[in-house]
Design an enzyme around this catalytic site. Sequence first.
Site, PDB file in Angstrom:
ATOM      1  N   LYS A   1      43.086  52.610  46.314  1.00 16.47           N
ATOM      2  CA  LYS A   1      42.302  51.884  45.318  1.00 16.47           C
ATOM      3  C   LYS A   1      42.517  50.405  45.544  1.00 16.47           C
ATOM      4  O   LYS A   1      43.654  49.948  45.696  1.00 16.47           O
ATOM      5  CB  LYS A   1      42.787  52.286  43.915  1.00 16.47           C
TER       6      LYS A   1
ATOM      7  N   LYS B   1      42.381  48.031  50.464  1.00 15.29           N
ATOM      8  CA  LYS B   1      41.558  46.831  50.245  1.00 15.29           C
ATOM      9  C   LYS B   1      40.507  46.777  51.339  1.00 15.29           C
ATOM     10  O   LYS B   1      40.705  47.337  52.422  1.00 15.29           O
ATOM     11  CB  LYS B   1      42.441  45.578  50.316  1.00 15.29           C
TER      12      LYS B   1
ATOM     13  N   ASP C   1      35.820  42.297  44.043  1.00 13.07           N
ATOM     14  CA  ASP C   1      36.812  41.240  44.287  1.00 13.07           C
ATOM     15  C   ASP C   1      35.989  39.963  44.461  1.00 13.07           C
ATOM     16  O   ASP C   1      34.801  39.941  44.070  1.00 13.07           O
ATOM     17  CB  ASP C   1      37.672  41.547  45.530  1.00 13.07           C
TER      18      ASP C   1
ATOM     19  N   THR D   1      40.787  41.845  33.914  1.00 12.39           N
ATOM     20  CA  THR D   1      41.824  41.097  34.641  1.00 12.39           C
ATOM     21  C   THR D   1      42.243  39.858  33.849  1.00 12.39           C
ATOM     22  O   THR D   1      43.439  39.588  33.667  1.00 12.39           O
ATOM     23  CB  THR D   1      41.340  40.720  36.055  1.00 12.39           C
TER      24      THR D   1
ATOM     25  N   ASN E   1      35.195  35.582  37.732  1.00 12.96           N
ATOM     26  CA  ASN E   1      35.445  36.673  36.781  1.00 12.96           C
ATOM     27  C   ASN E   1      36.807  36.561  36.108  1.00 12.96           C
ATOM     28  O   ASN E   1      36.912  36.624  34.883  1.00 12.96           O
ATOM     29  CB  ASN E   1      35.292  38.012  37.516  1.00 12.96           C
TER      30      ASN E   1
HETATM   31  P1  NDP Z   1      35.118  35.321  41.790  1.00 13.28           P
HETATM   32  O1  NDP Z   1      34.384  35.342  43.070  1.00 13.28           O
HETATM   33  O2  NDP Z   1      34.434  35.787  40.546  1.00 13.28           O
HETATM   34  O3  NDP Z   1      35.671  33.837  41.481  1.00 13.28           O
HETATM   35  C1  NDP Z   1      36.503  33.168  42.369  1.00 13.28           C
HETATM   36  C2  NDP Z   1      36.638  31.736  41.889  1.00 13.28           C
HETATM   37  O4  NDP Z   1      37.523  31.039  42.749  1.00 13.28           O
HETATM   38  C3  NDP Z   1      35.338  30.965  41.930  1.00 13.28           C
HETATM   39  O5  NDP Z   1      35.337  30.011  40.903  1.00 13.28           O
HETATM   40  C4  NDP Z   1      35.373  30.320  43.307  1.00 13.28           C
HETATM   41  O6  NDP Z   1      34.581  29.151  43.386  1.00 13.28           O
HETATM   42  C5  NDP Z   1      36.839  30.008  43.434  1.00 13.28           C
HETATM   43  N1  NDP Z   1      37.227  30.043  44.859  1.00 13.28           N
HETATM   44  C6  NDP Z   1      37.055  31.058  45.740  1.00 13.28           C
HETATM   45  N2  NDP Z   1      37.525  30.728  46.950  1.00 13.28           N
HETATM   46  C7  NDP Z   1      38.004  29.487  46.835  1.00 13.28           C
HETATM   47  C8  NDP Z   1      38.617  28.588  47.728  1.00 13.28           C
HETATM   48  N3  NDP Z   1      38.850  28.923  49.010  1.00 13.28           N
HETATM   49  N4  NDP Z   1      39.002  27.374  47.229  1.00 13.28           N
HETATM   50  C9  NDP Z   1      38.801  27.054  45.930  1.00 13.28           C
HETATM   51  N5  NDP Z   1      38.202  27.864  45.043  1.00 13.28           N
HETATM   52  C10 NDP Z   1      37.818  29.042  45.485  1.00 13.28           C
HETATM   53  O7  NDP Z   1      36.459  36.149  42.040  1.00 13.28           O
HETATM   54  P2  NDP Z   1      37.448  36.786  40.983  1.00 13.28           P
HETATM   55  O8  NDP Z   1      37.531  35.924  39.779  1.00 13.28           O
HETATM   56  O9  NDP Z   1      37.109  38.215  40.850  1.00 13.28           O
HETATM   57  O10 NDP Z   1      38.814  36.731  41.794  1.00 13.28           O
HETATM   58  C11 NDP Z   1      39.681  35.597  41.773  1.00 13.28           C
HETATM   59  C12 NDP Z   1      41.037  35.990  42.299  1.00 13.28           C
HETATM   60  O11 NDP Z   1      41.575  37.032  41.473  1.00 13.28           O
HETATM   61  C13 NDP Z   1      41.085  36.546  43.717  1.00 13.28           C
HETATM   62  O12 NDP Z   1      42.326  36.186  44.303  1.00 13.28           O
HETATM   63  C14 NDP Z   1      41.044  38.051  43.496  1.00 13.28           C
HETATM   64  O13 NDP Z   1      41.587  38.748  44.593  1.00 13.28           O
HETATM   65  C15 NDP Z   1      41.919  38.159  42.280  1.00 13.28           C
HETATM   66  N6  NDP Z   1      41.760  39.367  41.487  1.00 13.28           N
HETATM   67  C16 NDP Z   1      40.554  39.707  40.961  1.00 13.28           C
HETATM   68  C17 NDP Z   1      40.453  40.842  40.181  1.00 13.28           C
HETATM   69  C18 NDP Z   1      39.182  41.202  39.484  1.00 13.28           C
HETATM   70  O14 NDP Z   1      39.182  42.172  38.709  1.00 13.28           O
HETATM   71  N7  NDP Z   1      38.091  40.473  39.672  1.00 13.28           N
HETATM   72  C19 NDP Z   1      41.594  41.749  39.973  1.00 13.28           C
HETATM   73  C20 NDP Z   1      42.837  41.251  40.511  1.00 13.28           C
HETATM   74  C21 NDP Z   1      42.900  40.121  41.263  1.00 13.28           C
HETATM   75  P3  NDP Z   1      32.970  29.224  43.545  1.00 13.28           P
HETATM   76  O15 NDP Z   1      32.465  29.454  42.136  1.00 13.28           O
HETATM   77  O16 NDP Z   1      32.613  27.900  44.095  1.00 13.28           O
HETATM   78  O17 NDP Z   1      32.693  30.367  44.449  1.00 13.28           O
END
Ligand code: NDP
Length: 444
Positions: free
Chosen positions: A90, A126, A166, A209, A240
């Site tokens: 998962k 993953k 993700d 999350t 998210n």
């Molecule tokens: P999203 O794609 O919804 O959001 C990611 C956010 O981070 C966006 O605001 C994005 O900016 C920014 N971002 C992405 N890459 C970069 C970068 N290289 N430099 C600066 N900012 C960046 O993803 P999630 O919110 O789902 O995920 C965020 C983190 O949480 C990840 O590490 C993910 O693995 C982790 N996570 C997520 C879970 C989930 O349920 N969604 C569960 C557990 C962990 P922009 O808007 O410009 O794209």
Amino acid sequence: MSYVDEIISQVTEKNPAEPEFHQAVREVLDSIRPVIEKNEEKFRKDALLERLTNPERQIKFRVPWVDDNGNVQVNTGYRVQFNSAIGPYKGGLRLHPSVNLGIIKFLGFEQIFKNSLTGLPIGGGKGGSDFDPKGKSDREIMAFCQSFMTELCKYIGADTDVPAGDIGTGAREIGFMFGQYKRLRGVFEGVLTGKGLSFGGSLARTEATGYGLLYIVDELLRSHTYSIEGKTVVVSGAGNVAIYAIEKAQQLGAKVVTCSDSTGWVYDPEGIDVAALKEIKEVKRARLTEYKNYRPNSEYHEGRGVWQIKADIALPCATQNELGIEDAKALVANKVIVVAEGANMPTTEEATKYLQDNGVFFIPGKAANAGGVATSALEMSQNSERLSWSFEEVDKQLKGIMEGIYHNIDDAAKRYGYEDNFVVGANIAGFEKVLDAMNAQGIV
Ligand code: NDP
């Protein structure tokens, strides 16, 4: 050389050019040292750590699709099925140009221990692709998702491997992938989580999350006679995790003053307007530069900077290695109390150590952001039962799971003499259950 050090150098040697994977392995193995050293000869004989750090299976495939100009594009798809000792694999699917095998392996490895911490029967995996969903039309997204699933569907299933969202994979992408899986395999089953509510999704998965992150922070603070009410919070990210972390922090009476995206960041001293943020990011899929149109008194800055703002709680919710040593120094100088990782591995090793050495409570992602995968597992349960639970029911279970994780990692840290070191606590607590299951299942 100790068994742990031997494996750390072996992993580095055998997996060149995968620095994030090396970092994740180093962090986990360093903290489970006390468990390994208790029984080093047996573990060495059983090649336990070799088995733990080598994925059961890694799949890499071509993803061809046709863009809106009629040109063929080719991306690379990955699924790493890391460890199924405690349940079906998962873990989410990341769609981002930075994706490569090393990143997927680091995430899959972390996922083993995170999933174990939830207390639910899910193994670690993953996947993802170097496809960039930004700026693509809906038709292009669908073309990519269908091609990706055409290959991936050979390796997944409701009882074998259940991917989720993700970075870059939200409800739209999961919908397209689910449709293609059903069409190719001819079964309607809970093969993906994060689905739309009309076809088997769980209420509260979207929020899980971010909400879970705040539930664990709240439990930590209450256990140390603090209250979250009235605290100032800095958050990075605007996706998210960040959006629902901000929403729950505000519901619990804290004030969140920052958020960021990949080009810049916002400082809103009166508190982030979550409704505006949702409209910008979830509806318009626009840049944070728009935020000023909704809140003229806020500031927008290009680049990075949220960690320079004075706050009691810091929640990195964007991506890996986004909080470095200079950021940690600024947070400590500003007397931060808690840093909890909403994203996966957002804090560098050096920054983590600095925060811990300076008395900051630090909750690593594998515990702090486990609410997402825990609720995905609740979605799997609902799919198996062919039932849908209410928002309140799922949220209540999520809260219970996050509070349970806090006490589990706190206990493990204390048992091994590392009180308040939640990195050690999370790694040991997550590892103990996997170890038990691996031992019971023989050499596989
Ligand atoms: P999203 O794609 O919804 O959001 C990611 C956010 O981070 C966006 O605001 C994005 O900016 C920014 N971002 C992405 N890459 C970069 C970068 N290289 N430099 C600066 N900012 C960046 O993803 P999630 O919110 O789902 O995920 C965020 C983190 O949480 C990840 O590490 C993910 O693995 C982790 N996570 C997520 C879970 C989930 O349920 N969604 C569960 C557990 C962990 P922009 O808007 O410009 O794209």
